[in-house]
Design an enzyme around this catalytic site. Structure first.
Site, short mmCIF file in Angstrom:
data_model
loop_
_atom_site.label_atom_id
_atom_site.label_comp_id
_atom_site.label_asym_id
_atom_site.label_seq_id
_atom_site.Cartn_x
_atom_site.Cartn_y
_atom_site.Cartn_z
N HIS A 19 -3.23 -6.60 2.79
CA HIS A 19 -3.16 -7.19 4.13
C HIS A 19 -4.09 -6.50 5.12
O HIS A 19 -4.35 -7.02 6.21
CB HIS A 19 -1.72 -7.22 4.65
CG HIS A 19 -1.17 -5.89 5.04
ND1 HIS A 19 -1.20 -5.42 6.33
CD2 HIS A 19 -0.54 -4.94 4.31
CE1 HIS A 19 -0.62 -4.24 6.38
NE2 HIS A 19 -0.21 -3.91 5.17
N CYS A 25 6.40 8.92 22.25
CA CYS A 25 7.67 8.36 22.70
C CYS A 25 7.74 6.85 22.67
O CYS A 25 8.18 6.22 23.62
CB CYS A 25 7.99 8.87 24.10
SG CYS A 25 8.13 10.66 24.18
N SER A 68 -4.41 -1.62 0.31
CA SER A 68 -3.40 -2.58 0.71
C SER A 68 -4.06 -3.89 1.11
O SER A 68 -4.92 -3.91 1.98
CB SER A 68 -2.59 -2.02 1.88
OG SER A 68 -1.52 -2.87 2.22
N GLN A 103 -8.05 1.67 4.97
CA GLN A 103 -8.80 1.20 6.14
C GLN A 103 -10.25 0.82 5.83
O GLN A 103 -10.93 0.29 6.71
CB GLN A 103 -8.77 2.27 7.24
CG GLN A 103 -7.42 2.41 7.91
CD GLN A 103 -6.94 1.14 8.57
OE1 GLN A 103 -7.72 0.29 8.99
NE2 GLN A 103 -5.62 0.98 8.66
N GLY A 138 0.81 -1.20 0.00
CA GLY A 138 0.00 0.00 0.00
C GLY A 138 0.85 1.25 0.00
O GLY A 138 0.50 2.26 -0.63
N THR A 139 1.97 1.21 0.70
CA THR A 139 2.88 2.36 0.74
C THR A 139 3.42 2.66 -0.65
O THR A 139 3.44 3.82 -1.09
CB THR A 139 4.03 2.10 1.72
OG1 THR A 139 3.49 2.05 3.05
CG2 THR A 139 5.08 3.19 1.65
#
Length: 380
Positions: free
Chosen positions: A200, A324, A198, A181, A72-73
């Site tokens: 997956h 973080c 994508s 999504q 997908g990226t």
């Protein structure tokens, strides 16, 4: 604790049984080069084109508009930069929302470093862009492309794609829609010029992305030309994985109305219950206009990484866009753009088949986990 309840479908959906079956069969008969002319190659070619037709039908596209990528990226990178490259004479201005997937924002950064301009449209507290603000942004005469996701990957909020598409159409600007999504879960919005997804995310194997480019949309790959996949995507097609991806999308689409309603009811229960049982918590995202399987909340005075680790020990695989983590060392750009609490962020995204019993167990365990973390930090 027994089996872990997997609640991270927004990252990757477990392989659909029909995808597994299709993959094993296609490995035996679809391994040859689909671009050749001998018998095994023709068989692979037929499998590839049948899969393309099935994916196109599920996404509301024509088969000749659909190309398969390695992720997908990659589909997003090719879609964003290829469309801008194809329309470079029209203008080099890119419009996108502040909460797009990082692949869109990284492509935008590369475009900017190459001399293009980028305008980022903000979102409200629920994570939704204002269609009027987006329309104003795309009205700039040198706008080459606009990008908007169907639903946010961290908080589930649905975006006003239809309204934004109408504004883009009015100003002659192509719209790239990232449907990662919602593909296989919700109907595809109308009005897109470029669509990415994508496999997956819908229960297909990893390593298969979809790039659909509408007829009439100027597109030119910025990569060296290759004969494969309508000259849009270089490299040898993974035919067995593509066949399995199509099988999963077909199955998920057929189940979507029933399973989506069931998962949405479980998400509603989590959204309603968590603030009642955990103090100082904020449930994030739109409570109604949302993807059916995603719910996100943040707990004040809680370290997100510690919370995820403790939930994992308790038997729950969840994700976070919180501050973080070891990989980012900064808060989620989505949560920052929304202006919401980033501490102790948990994203629960329910996969196909997630049970009410698993959700009940999660709600039973969560208050004590949060309390112990706060107690250890001296704030309980």
């Amino acid at each position: 604790m027994g089996l872990v309840a997997y609640f991270d479908a927004a990252s990757t959906e477990p392989l659909h049984p029909q995808a597994r079956e299709a993959l094993l069969a296609a490995i035996d008969v679809g391994w040859a080069d689909p671009a050749r002319l001998y018998g095994q190659a023709r068989r692979a070619h037929l499998l590839l084109e049948q899969a393309r037709t099935e994916v196109a039908e599920a996404l509301g596209a024509r088969p000749d508009e659909v190309s398969f990528t390695s992720s997908g990226t990659q589909a997003v990178h090719l879609g964003v930069l290829g469309t801008l490259h194809g329309r470079r004479r029209a203008g080099r201005h890119l419009v996108t929302s502040a909460v797009e997937h990082s692949s869109v924002l990284h492509a935008a950064s590369l475009h900017e470093r190459g001399g293009g301009t980028v305008e980022i449209v903000g979102v409200d507290l629920r994570g939704r862009v204002d269609p009027a603000a987006f329309k104003a942004a795309v009205s700039r005469p040198d706008t080459g492309l606009a990008c908007l996701q169907t639903a946010n990957h961290e908080v589930g909020t649905l975006q006003p794609v239809d309204e934004v598409a109408a504004a883009c159409r009015e100003h002659g600007v192509p719209l790239l829609v990232d449907a990662a999504q919602t593909a296989g879960r919700l109907p595809t919005p109308q009005g897109w010029s470029v669509l990415t997804a994508s496999a997956h995310k819908w229960g297909g194997p990893a390593g298969v992305g979809v790039l659909a480019v509408r007829k009439g949309t100027r597109f030119r790959s910025f990569l060296p030309e290759d004969e494969r996949e309508r000259r849009r995507v270089p490299g040898f097609e993974n035919v067995p994985a593509i066949v399995a991806a199509a099988a999963a999308l077909r199955a998920m689409t057929a189940e979507a109305a029933r399973e989506g309603a069931r998962l949405s009811a479980l998400v509603d229960k989590i959204r309603r219950t968590v603030p009642e049982i955990v103090p100082d918590v904020e449930v994030i995202g739109d409570p109604v206009e949302r993807a059916p399987h995603i719910v996100t909340f943040s707990c004040l005075y809680v370290d997100g990484e510690v919370l995820l680790t403790e939930l994992d020990k308790a038997g729950f695989a969840v994700s976070s866009g919180s501050s973080c983590t070891a990989s980012t060392l900064r808060p989620s750009h989505v949560l920052e753009a929304m202006g919401v609490l980033t501490h102790g962020n948990v994203r629960v995204s329910l996969p196909r088949g997630a049970s009410a019993a698993e959700v009940d167990r999660f709600l039973a365990v969560l208050p004590d986990v949060v309390h112990r973390i706060r107690q250890d930090a001296g704030v309980a």
